[in-house]
Write a protein that holds these residues in place. Structure first.
Motif, short mmCIF file in Angstrom:
data_model
loop_
_atom_site.label_atom_id
_atom_site.label_comp_id
_atom_site.label_asym_id
_atom_site.label_seq_id
_atom_site.Cartn_x
_atom_site.Cartn_y
_atom_site.Cartn_z
N MET A 1 90.78 87.18 29.46
CA MET A 1 91.52 85.95 29.47
C MET A 1 92.40 85.55 28.24
N LEU A 2 93.63 85.62 28.45
CA LEU A 2 94.56 85.36 27.65
C LEU A 2 94.68 84.21 26.83
N TYR A 3 94.42 83.21 27.71
CA TYR A 3 94.43 81.60 27.18
C TYR A 3 93.19 81.56 26.33
N LEU A 4 92.15 82.14 26.65
CA LEU A 4 91.12 81.86 25.63
C LEU A 4 91.16 82.60 24.64
N LYS A 5 91.92 83.90 24.55
CA LYS A 5 92.18 84.68 23.41
C LYS A 5 93.14 83.75 22.33
N LEU A 6 94.03 83.10 23.08
CA LEU A 6 94.95 82.50 22.07
C LEU A 6 94.34 81.34 21.40
N TYR A 7 93.46 80.69 22.26
CA TYR A 7 92.74 79.47 21.60
C TYR A 7 92.29 80.00 20.51
N LEU A 8 91.21 81.04 20.79
CA LEU A 8 90.15 81.26 19.51
C LEU A 8 91.19 81.93 18.35
N VAL A 9 92.09 82.68 18.72
CA VAL A 9 92.70 83.45 17.54
C VAL A 9 93.38 82.21 16.76
N PHE A 10 93.82 81.19 17.21
CA PHE A 10 94.63 80.04 16.73
C PHE A 10 93.47 79.12 16.24
N ALA A 11 92.33 79.05 16.71
CA ALA A 11 91.38 78.40 15.97
C ALA A 11 90.73 79.23 14.78
N ALA A 63 102.19 78.66 16.53
CA ALA A 63 101.42 78.46 17.72
C ALA A 63 102.34 78.32 18.90
N THR A 64 103.23 77.34 18.60
CA THR A 64 103.97 77.19 20.02
C THR A 64 104.96 78.33 20.43
N PHE A 65 105.55 78.87 19.18
CA PHE A 65 106.37 80.05 19.43
C PHE A 65 105.70 81.20 20.17
N VAL A 66 104.65 81.58 19.78
CA VAL A 66 103.47 82.58 20.16
C VAL A 66 103.15 82.55 21.51
N GLY A 67 102.42 81.12 21.77
CA GLY A 67 102.13 80.70 23.07
C GLY A 67 103.14 80.92 24.16
N THR A 68 104.08 80.39 23.62
CA THR A 68 105.24 80.37 24.77
C THR A 68 105.57 81.83 25.35
N LYS A 69 105.70 82.66 24.13
CA LYS A 69 106.19 84.01 24.39
C LYS A 69 105.23 84.93 25.18
N VAL A 70 103.86 84.49 24.76
CA VAL A 70 102.68 85.35 25.55
C VAL A 70 102.22 84.84 26.83
N ALA A 71 102.32 83.48 26.92
CA ALA A 71 101.74 82.77 28.06
C ALA A 71 102.54 81.58 28.72
N ALA A 76 101.44 77.93 25.08
CA ALA A 76 101.74 77.04 23.77
C ALA A 76 100.65 75.92 23.48
N ILE A 77 100.43 75.30 24.61
CA ILE A 77 99.60 74.16 24.72
C ILE A 77 98.46 74.58 24.19
N VAL A 78 97.66 75.76 24.51
CA VAL A 78 96.30 76.09 24.21
C VAL A 78 96.34 76.54 22.69
N ALA A 79 97.43 77.43 22.53
CA ALA A 79 97.50 77.93 20.88
C ALA A 79 97.48 76.69 20.00
N THR A 80 98.21 75.81 20.16
CA THR A 80 98.35 74.56 19.40
C THR A 80 97.10 73.81 19.41
N LEU A 81 96.40 73.58 20.47
CA LEU A 81 95.13 72.88 20.37
C LEU A 81 94.25 73.85 19.72
N GLY A 82 94.32 75.14 19.86
CA GLY A 82 93.30 76.02 19.16
C GLY A 82 93.32 75.84 17.56
N PHE A 83 94.92 75.66 17.02
CA PHE A 83 94.96 75.36 15.65
C PHE A 83 94.30 74.19 15.33
#
Lengths: 187, 183
Positions: A1-11, A63-71, A76-83
């Motif tokens: 789950m890429l989204y979950l991973k993004l969320y957790l890493v930025f959290a 978070a926005t930059f990495v999120g957009t690039k990866v997924a 981007a939304i998920v990574a930002t929320l994670g942070f």
């Protein structure tokens, strides 16, 4: 789950970056570049230069930059929320305590202390920036920056005379003046 | 009703505006928040603003987001906090999303980057000046304890002690001071 991973890493980055942007930078590099390889080194450097040219906290930019690039956008939304998540939880608790007990003796005393320390830390950070802008922070003979000194003196005079002036207007004017003067200085 | 809607809108638009124009990170946000919420809107006084910044600085995450969240909480509870975070996050989110798409044209921003470079000397002096003013106003209000802590922090940072430890020591001194004064 890429989204979950993004969320957790930025959290995780959000949870461990205490003390602002400069604290989060090494954490971002370690996780995003070294561990998960979401950005390579040159993309990370791009991120840094983009962050300097755009507003907002560097971690949100990352978070926005990495999120957009990866997924994509949703990434981007998920990574930002994670942070933001750790901040949101902890600040909610602190706000609750603060507004409920701020007049309680012991809290007042701790807050007075922290307030004093933050005032000092702000002063130190301004002082360091001044040295850096004058190119005085290194011991070797870097060129002393007369133009920046001129801009600083003008800024200081404006701030002392017009006490209520909007700092953003000062930045705007000095930025334009600097570009103008740099043309003259270099001729 | 109208008034109630207005304050949410004011919170959103103020945090959005501040976030959209605050370049350079670090403490630049302090004088700008002070100008907006203390001097212009008069929602918060100077001391409370500094308390919130101190708490935000001692918490995880970005100081700009934490402080906006606390301001939102103070003005309108949880919903206020949510709206102010939304206002703070949206500008960088939208701008970086756009840049990620048009990413090849970075060189076109060179003139702008030059402009930003010359705002740096101004930002340095503005940040220094805000601390200078806060020290003067503590002196005026005869907050001797706060002045003492400012001195201690300056001395500790001469020894390059990590900011986390400085804040911890500072909080401990606050507790000690409380019990000493109570006796």
């Amino acid at each position: 789950m890429l989204y979950l991973k993004l969320y957790l890493v930025f959290a995780k980055i959000g949870l461990f970056s205490i003390g602002g942007g400069y604290a989060s930078l090494p954490l971002i590099e370690e996780n995003i570049v070294n561990n998960y390889k979401w950005l390579n080194n040159s993309e990370f450097l791009d991120l840094l230069s983009i962050s300097q040219m755009t507003p907002g906290p560097i971690a949100i930019n990352a978070a926005t930059f990495v999120g957009t690039k990866v997924a994509g956008v949703f990434g981007a939304i998920v990574a930002t929320l994670g942070f933001i998540t750790p901040s949101a939880i902890i600040i909610s608790i602190f706000s609750y305590i603060y507004f409920k007990y701020k007049d309680l003796g012991i809290f007042k005393s701790i807050l007075n202390s922290l307030r004093g320390s933050v005032i000092a830390l702000i002063g130190i950070s301004g002082y360091k920036m001044i040295l850096q802008q004058l190119h005085l922070e290194n011991n070797y003979n870097d060129n002393f920056n007369i133009l920046n000194l001129t801009l600083m003196i003008i800024t200081f005079i404006i701030l002392r005379i017009v006490k209520k002036i909007d700092p953003l207007i000062v930045m705007l004017c000095i930025g334009i003046l600097g570009m103008f003067l740099s043309g003259i200085f270099s001729v | 009703m109208n008034n109630k809607q207005n304050i949410y809108w004011t919170i959103f638009i103020s945090t959005f505006y501040i976030s959209a124009v605050t370049f350079g990170g670090g403490y630049v946000i302090v004088p700008i928040l002070k100008k907006k919420f203390v001097e212009d809107l008069k929602y918060i006084d100077d001391e409370e603003m500094m308390n919130m910044i101190a708490i935000s600085q001692s918490s995880p995450g970005a100081v700009a987001i934490n402080t906006s969240m606390m301001i939102g909480f103070k003005l309108k509870g949880a919903l206020g906090g949510f709206i102010s975070v939304l206002g703070t996050v949206l500008p960088p989110f939208l701008i970086i999303s756009l840049i990620s798409i048009f990413y090849d044209n970075l060189s076109k921003m060179q003139l702008f980057s030059k402009f930003l470079q010359y705002t740096q000397p101004a930002i340095a002096v503005i940040i220094f000046n805000v601390a200078f003013n806060l020290i003067l106003s503590s002196k005026e209000k005869k907050e001797n304890y706060v002045l003492f802590i400012i001195m201690i922090t300056l001395i500790l940072s001469l020894f390059k002690i990590n900011m986390m430890y400085i804040l911890l020591i500072s909080a401990l001194l606050g507790i000690i001071n409380y019990f000493v004064k109570r006796r």
